[in-house]
Design a protein around this motif. Structure first.
Motif, mmCIF file in Angstrom:
data_model
loop_
_atom_site.group_PDB
_atom_site.id
_atom_site.type_symbol
_atom_site.label_atom_id
_atom_site.label_comp_id
_atom_site.label_asym_id
_atom_site.label_seq_id
_atom_site.Cartn_x
_atom_site.Cartn_y
_atom_site.Cartn_z
ATOM 1 N N LYS A 95 -0.632 60.447 33.204
ATOM 2 C CA LYS A 95 0.698 59.894 33.491
ATOM 3 C C LYS A 95 1.384 60.624 34.636
ATOM 4 C CE LYS A 95 1.483 58.157 28.871
ATOM 5 N NZ LYS A 95 2.194 58.300 27.606
ATOM 6 N N GLU A 96 0.977 61.856 34.900
ATOM 7 C CA GLU A 96 1.581 62.649 35.963
ATOM 8 C C GLU A 96 0.974 62.357 37.331
ATOM 9 O OE1 GLU A 96 1.027 66.705 34.757
ATOM 10 O OE2 GLU A 96 2.133 66.427 32.877
ATOM 11 N N LEU A 97 -0.105 61.598 37.358
ATOM 12 C CA LEU A 97 -0.811 61.346 38.614
ATOM 13 C C LEU A 97 -0.456 59.976 39.191
ATOM 14 C CD1 LEU A 97 -4.302 62.680 37.502
ATOM 15 C CD2 LEU A 97 -2.618 63.862 38.917
ATOM 16 N N PRO A 98 -0.385 59.878 40.513
ATOM 17 C CA PRO A 98 -0.073 58.586 41.135
ATOM 18 C C PRO A 98 -1.195 57.563 40.942
ATOM 19 C CG PRO A 98 -0.209 60.359 42.793
ATOM 20 C CD PRO A 98 -0.527 60.963 41.469
ATOM 21 N N GLN A 99 -0.824 56.310 40.802
ATOM 22 C CA GLN A 99 -1.806 55.241 40.615
ATOM 23 C C GLN A 99 -2.787 55.165 41.777
ATOM 24 O OE1 GLN A 99 -2.417 53.294 37.908
ATOM 25 N NE2 GLN A 99 -0.960 54.675 36.945
ATOM 26 N N GLU A 100 -2.296 55.393 42.989
ATOM 27 C CA GLU A 100 -3.162 55.363 44.169
ATOM 28 C C GLU A 100 -4.296 56.392 44.011
ATOM 29 O OE1 GLU A 100 -2.884 56.188 48.993
ATOM 30 O OE2 GLU A 100 -1.254 56.868 47.689
ATOM 31 N N PHE A 101 -3.970 57.535 43.467
ATOM 32 C CA PHE A 101 -4.973 58.581 43.267
ATOM 33 C C PHE A 101 -5.969 58.176 42.188
ATOM 34 C CE2 PHE A 101 -6.221 62.481 40.902
ATOM 35 C CZ PHE A 101 -7.068 63.000 41.860
#
Length: 190
Positions: A95-101
């Protein structure tokens, strides 16, 4: 996970994290994945995109989590509730990571990654068996010294690695009641 991870034509970050969730990966397993897969991808992204690009910084966060933060949080007692399973830990981290990543594709070949995940699953299975043997010896030590908070904390860690999260939580509560603290713990790593 009773079967090997599925083969894919490509692997994105989310596929790797989901595979780690399915095998209930512990810090020793995630360290290897960080070392053998994520480090090289982070390095390649830094060269290709720059150190401060969001993808590069996200790979660095993932690498740090897999190689040190996950273990440190477990050892410090941040994961002690019954629902603090590896699956829950990874979901929170995702949840802390960007969707693009999460949709970023790895450069390594799918065969290499599949083989790495299959080895990680086998490593996890061997780890469970090893810690079951440790559990028996640890229980004997606790019979001899039932008021030792460090032994109760070690029991928590072994039970957690085995996957008995309810008993691990109870062992942590006992350790804490006996005075265990992450600040003065004799355990600094797994």
């Amino acid at each position: 996970m009773r079967v090997n991870p599925p083969k894919r034509k490509k692997y994105v970050v989310k596929d790797i994290v989901n595979a780690l969730k399915k095998i209930n990966a512990t810090p020793s397993v995630t360290y290897d994945i960080g070392n053998q897969l994520v480090y090289s991808q982070w390095s390649a992204c830094c060269q290709k995109l720059g150190d401060d690009h969001p993808i590069s910084t996200s790979f660095k966060r993932l690498l740090d989590f897999l190689q040190s933060d996950y273990e440190a949080m477990l050892v410090r007692g941040e994961y002690w509730r019954t629902n603090d399973t590896p699956n829950a830990v990874f979901n929170k981290f995702l949840k802390e990571l960007p969707q693009e990543f999460l949709a970023y594709e790895f450069d390594r070949s799918p065969d290499y990654i599949h083989d790495l995940l299959t080895r990680a699953k086998k490593l996890r299975e061997a780890e469970v068996e090893k810690h079951k043997a440790i559990l028996a010896n640890l229980k004997k030590l606790l019979d001899e010294d039932p008021n030792n908070p460090d032994l109760w904390n070690e029991l928590r860690l072994v039970l957690w690695i085995i996957g008995d999260y309810k008993e691990a939580s109870e062992a942590f509560k006992t350790a804490r009641d006996l005075g265990w603290s992450g600040i003065v713990s004799s355990v600094v790593g797994l």
